[in-house]
Design a protein around this motif. Structure first.
Motif, PDB file in Angstrom:
ATOM      1  N   SER A   1       0.824  -1.208   0.000  1.00 11.15           N
ATOM      2  CA  SER A   1       0.000   0.000   0.000  1.00 11.15           C
ATOM      3  C   SER A   1       0.860   1.261   0.000  1.00 11.15           C
ATOM      4  O   SER A   1       0.417   2.315  -0.475  1.00 11.15           O
ATOM      5  CB  SER A   1      -0.924   0.002   1.225  1.00 11.15           C
ATOM      6  N   HIS A   2       2.100   1.165   0.504  1.00 10.63           N
ATOM      7  CA  HIS A   2       3.018   2.302   0.512  1.00 10.63           C
ATOM      8  C   HIS A   2       3.991   2.267  -0.661  1.00 10.63           C
ATOM      9  O   HIS A   2       4.788   3.204  -0.833  1.00 10.63           O
ATOM     10  CB  HIS A   2       3.800   2.329   1.825  1.00 10.63           C
ATOM     11  N   ASN A   3       3.927   1.207  -1.437  1.00 11.31           N
ATOM     12  CA  ASN A   3       4.802   1.058  -2.611  1.00 11.31           C
ATOM     13  C   ASN A   3       3.979   0.496  -3.769  1.00 11.31           C
ATOM     14  O   ASN A   3       4.226  -0.625  -4.237  1.00 11.31           O
ATOM     15  CB  ASN A   3       5.971   0.118  -2.298  1.00 11.31           C
ATOM     16  N   PRO A   4       2.980   1.226  -4.249  1.00 11.54           N
ATOM     17  CA  PRO A   4       2.057   0.668  -5.251  1.00 11.54           C
ATOM     18  C   PRO A   4       2.712   0.329  -6.579  1.00 11.54           C
ATOM     19  O   PRO A   4       2.168  -0.462  -7.352  1.00 11.54           O
ATOM     20  CB  PRO A   4       1.011   1.767  -5.416  1.00 11.54           C
ATOM     21  N   ASN A   5       3.889   0.902  -6.819  1.00 10.68           N
ATOM     22  CA  ASN A   5       4.568   0.656  -8.092  1.00 10.68           C
ATOM     23  C   ASN A   5       5.867  -0.121  -7.905  1.00 10.68           C
ATOM     24  O   ASN A   5       6.806   0.025  -8.693  1.00 10.68           O
ATOM     25  CB  ASN A   5       4.856   1.991  -8.795  1.00 10.68           C
ATOM     26  N   SER A   6       5.917  -0.938  -6.872  1.00 12.02           N
ATOM     27  CA  SER A   6       7.152  -1.673  -6.583  1.00 12.02           C
ATOM     28  C   SER A   6       7.533  -2.580  -7.741  1.00 12.02           C
ATOM     29  O   SER A   6       6.683  -3.120  -8.444  1.00 12.02           O
ATOM     30  CB  SER A   6       6.996  -2.500  -5.306  1.00 12.02           C
ATOM     31  N   SER A   7       8.846  -2.743  -7.911  1.00  9.85           N
ATOM     32  CA  SER A   7       9.363  -3.498  -9.055  1.00  9.85           C
ATOM     33  C   SER A   7       9.658  -4.957  -8.729  1.00  9.85           C
ATOM     34  O   SER A   7      10.205  -5.682  -9.571  1.00  9.85           O
ATOM     35  CB  SER A   7      10.644  -2.829  -9.567  1.00  9.85           C
ATOM     36  N   GLY A   8       9.310  -5.417  -7.544  1.00  5.40           N
ATOM     37  CA  GLY A   8       9.555  -6.810  -7.183  1.00  5.40           C
ATOM     38  C   GLY A   8       9.431  -6.999  -5.687  1.00  5.40           C
ATOM     39  O   GLY A   8       9.211  -6.034  -4.939  1.00  5.40           O
ATOM     40  N   CYS A   9       9.592  -8.232  -5.235  1.00  4.75           N
ATOM     41  CA  CYS A   9       9.413  -8.523  -3.811  1.00  4.75           C
ATOM     42  C   CYS A   9      10.262  -9.718  -3.402  1.00  4.75           C
ATOM     43  O   CYS A   9      10.321 -10.717  -4.119  1.00  4.75           O
ATOM     44  CB  CYS A   9       7.934  -8.798  -3.530  1.00  4.75           C
ATOM     45  N   TRP A  10      10.908  -9.593  -2.235  1.00  7.49           N
ATOM     46  CA  TRP A  10      11.697 -10.665  -1.641  1.00  7.49           C
ATOM     47  C   TRP A  10      11.239 -10.894  -0.207  1.00  7.49           C
ATOM     48  O   TRP A  10      10.652 -10.007   0.417  1.00  7.49           O
ATOM     49  CB  TRP A  10      13.183 -10.294  -1.624  1.00  7.49           C
ATOM     50  N   VAL A  11      11.549 -12.077   0.318  1.00  7.73           N
ATOM     51  CA  VAL A  11      11.290 -12.377   1.710  1.00  7.73           C
ATOM     52  C   VAL A  11      12.527 -13.066   2.283  1.00  7.73           C
ATOM     53  O   VAL A  11      13.213 -13.827   1.591  1.00  7.73           O
ATOM     54  CB  VAL A  11      10.030 -13.264   1.869  1.00  7.73           C
ATOM     55  N   ALA A  12      12.825 -12.751   3.551  1.00  2.00           N
ATOM     56  CA  ALA A  12      13.959 -13.384   4.224  1.00  2.00           C
ATOM     57  C   ALA A  12      13.556 -13.705   5.651  1.00  2.00           C
ATOM     58  O   ALA A  12      12.749 -12.991   6.263  1.00  2.00           O
ATOM     59  CB  ALA A  12      15.178 -12.459   4.226  1.00  2.00           C
ATOM     60  N   GLY A  13      14.110 -14.793   6.192  1.00  2.00           N
ATOM     61  CA  GLY A  13      13.764 -15.164   7.552  1.00  2.00           C
ATOM     62  C   GLY A  13      14.817 -16.041   8.194  1.00  2.00           C
ATOM     63  O   GLY A  13      15.592 -16.711   7.503  1.00  2.00           O
ATOM     64  N   PHE A  14      14.812 -16.031   9.509  1.00  2.72           N
ATOM     65  CA  PHE A  14      15.747 -16.836  10.288  1.00  2.72           C
ATOM     66  C   PHE A  14      14.972 -17.799  11.181  1.00  2.72           C
ATOM     67  O   PHE A  14      14.062 -17.398  11.905  1.00  2.72           O
ATOM     68  CB  PHE A  14      16.644 -15.921  11.127  1.00  2.72           C
ATOM     69  N   SER A  15      15.302 -19.090  11.105  1.00  4.11           N
ATOM     70  CA  SER A  15      14.741 -20.140  11.949  1.00  4.11           C
ATOM     71  C   SER A  15      13.220 -20.198  11.792  1.00  4.11           C
ATOM     72  O   SER A  15      12.725 -20.432  10.695  1.00  4.11           O
ATOM     73  CB  SER A  15      15.181 -19.907  13.406  1.00  4.11           C
ATOM     74  N   PHE A  16      12.453 -20.009  12.859  1.00  7.15           N
ATOM     75  CA  PHE A  16      10.988 -19.991  12.749  1.00  7.15           C
ATOM     76  C   PHE A  16      10.546 -18.999  11.667  1.00  7.15           C
ATOM     77  O   PHE A  16       9.621 -19.287  10.892  1.00  7.15           O
ATOM     78  CB  PHE A  16      10.407 -19.596  14.113  1.00  7.15           C
TER      79      PHE A  16
ATOM     80  N   GLU B   1       3.806 -12.749  -6.101  1.00  8.10           N
ATOM     81  CA  GLU B   1       4.667 -11.614  -6.427  1.00  8.10           C
ATOM     82  C   GLU B   1       6.064 -11.741  -5.816  1.00  8.10           C
ATOM     83  O   GLU B   1       6.986 -11.004  -6.193  1.00  8.10           O
ATOM     84  CB  GLU B   1       4.020 -10.298  -5.972  1.00  8.10           C
ATOM     85  N   ILE B   2       6.248 -12.672  -4.858  1.00  5.47           N
ATOM     86  CA  ILE B   2       7.567 -12.861  -4.255  1.00  5.47           C
ATOM     87  C   ILE B   2       8.456 -13.619  -5.237  1.00  5.47           C
ATOM     88  O   ILE B   2       8.147 -14.728  -5.644  1.00  5.47           O
ATOM     89  CB  ILE B   2       7.463 -13.621  -2.923  1.00  5.47           C
ATOM     90  N   GLN B   3       9.565 -13.000  -5.592  1.00  4.76           N
ATOM     91  CA  GLN B   3      10.419 -13.555  -6.643  1.00  4.76           C
ATOM     92  C   GLN B   3      11.747 -14.102  -6.140  1.00  4.76           C
ATOM     93  O   GLN B   3      12.533 -14.653  -6.919  1.00  4.76           O
ATOM     94  CB  GLN B   3      10.686 -12.480  -7.702  1.00  4.76           C
ATOM     95  N   GLY B   4      12.004 -13.968  -4.844  1.00  5.12           N
ATOM     96  CA  GLY B   4      13.243 -14.502  -4.309  1.00  5.12           C
ATOM     97  C   GLY B   4      13.179 -14.595  -2.797  1.00  5.12           C
ATOM     98  O   GLY B   4      12.397 -13.897  -2.146  1.00  5.12           O
ATOM     99  N   PHE B   5      13.998 -15.475  -2.212  1.00  2.00           N
ATOM    100  CA  PHE B   5      14.014 -15.638  -0.758  1.00  2.00           C
ATOM    101  C   PHE B   5      15.429 -15.922  -0.264  1.00  2.00           C
ATOM    102  O   PHE B   5      16.285 -16.418  -1.011  1.00  2.00           O
ATOM    103  CB  PHE B   5      13.073 -16.762  -0.312  1.00  2.00           C
ATOM    104  N   MET B   6      15.661 -15.588   1.005  1.00  2.00           N
ATOM    105  CA  MET B   6      16.889 -15.964   1.690  1.00  2.00           C
ATOM    106  C   MET B   6      16.503 -16.469   3.082  1.00  2.00           C
ATOM    107  O   MET B   6      15.791 -15.783   3.820  1.00  2.00           O
ATOM    108  CB  MET B   6      17.848 -14.783   1.807  1.00  2.00           C
ATOM    109  N   CYS B   7      16.963 -17.672   3.413  1.00  2.00           N
ATOM    110  CA  CYS B   7      16.622 -18.293   4.688  1.00  2.00           C
ATOM    111  C   CYS B   7      17.887 -18.737   5.412  1.00  2.00           C
ATOM    112  O   CYS B   7      18.815 -19.262   4.790  1.00  2.00           O
ATOM    113  CB  CYS B   7      15.711 -19.501   4.491  1.00  2.00           C
ATOM    114  N   ALA B   8      17.900 -18.531   6.728  1.00  2.00           N
ATOM    115  CA  ALA B   8      19.010 -18.978   7.562  1.00  2.00           C
ATOM    116  C   ALA B   8      18.472 -19.853   8.679  1.00  2.00           C
ATOM    117  O   ALA B   8      17.405 -19.589   9.233  1.00  2.00           O
ATOM    118  CB  ALA B   8      19.741 -17.768   8.149  1.00  2.00           C
ATOM    119  N   GLY B   9      19.206 -20.916   9.006  1.00  2.27           N
ATOM    120  CA  GLY B   9      18.788 -21.804  10.091  1.00  2.27           C
ATOM    121  C   GLY B   9      17.420 -22.413   9.845  1.00  2.27           C
ATOM    122  O   GLY B   9      16.609 -22.523  10.768  1.00  2.27           O
TER     123      GLY B   9
END
Length: 222
Positions: free
Chosen positions: A94-109, A123-131
């Motif tokens: 809602s604050h980035n209506p013209n965003s050019s992509g989306c990533w998600v990253a998370g640790f453990s849980f 719309e999520i095009q990439g991820f990075m996960c640790a643990g």
């Protein structure tokens, strides 16, 4: 960085947000470890992920799951936390209506929640996960995994044996069109104690590799 309060599905959620560069910055949402074991948005790996994306011009959000810090609600064993993550992504969009992509990253849980969000939001095009806690939760929902990404694991992780992560990576890597970059850090525990520099080097190198084609295409279009 600005403190933000936004509405989740079951109450207000507390976060920290920076707006990206230009009119169409890509988005990144960072998810913290287990709320009942001291996990918050101030975790050192969450901070590291946050600043990696910030330095590359992303709009980035880290936030506390329900019941953590000033976020309202109570722990719901993943179901409610997944709704929190979806609400956070909605707020970012809602604050980035013209965003050019989306990533998600998370640790453990947070990595488990990140992978579930990945399955629900095309719309999520990439991820990075640790643990990644591959021995503690069912990852059968990744059938198929919709995006390529990075998984980093400590070779001496006392929470999740490396073998269980290797099995999951092997399964995901058999999917056509999906590439899972998997790195183990020798002598490293679940919390990446004394190995943050190597962790950041691996993640930043992966991000730059993935983002390079997009930046080259943008330069050619100008």
């Amino acid at each position: 960085m600005p403190e933000v309060i936004f509405n989740g599905s079951d109450g207000r959620l507390e976060g920290r947000y920076v707006h990206g560069d230009g009119p169409t910055p890509p988005l990144a949402i960072i998810l913290h470890p287990h709320p009942q074991h001291g996990g918050t948005m101030n975790n050192k790996l969450v901070h590291a992920f946050f600043h990696m994306f910030q330095r590359r011009g992303f709009s980035v959000l880290r936030f506390n799951f329900r019941g953590v810090g000033r976020s309202q609600g109570v722990f719901e064993h993943g179901q409610g936390e997944l709704r929190d993550a979806a609400s956070a992504l909605d707020w970012m969009q809602s604050h980035n209506p013209n965003s050019s992509g989306c990533w998600v990253a998370g640790f453990s849980f947070g990595a488990w929640i990140a992978m579930q969000l990945l399955m629900r939001r095309p719309e999520i095009q990439g991820f990075m996960c640790a643990g990644l806690p591959a021995n503690m939760y069912d990852f059968g929902f990744l059938a198929p995994c919709p995006s390529s990404g990075l998984i980093v694991h400590g070779e001496r992780d006392e929470v999740t044996p490396t073998d269980s992560v290797v099995k999951l990576v092997t399964k995901l890597s058999q999917q056509r069109g999906i590439t899972i970059d998997f790195h183990t850090i020798e002598g490293c525990d679940h919390f990446f104690t004394h190995h943050m520099e190597e962790f950041e080097r691996i993640c930043e190198g992966y991000l730059d590799k993935r983002l390079k084609p997009a930046s080259e295409a943008l330069a050619l279009s100008r």
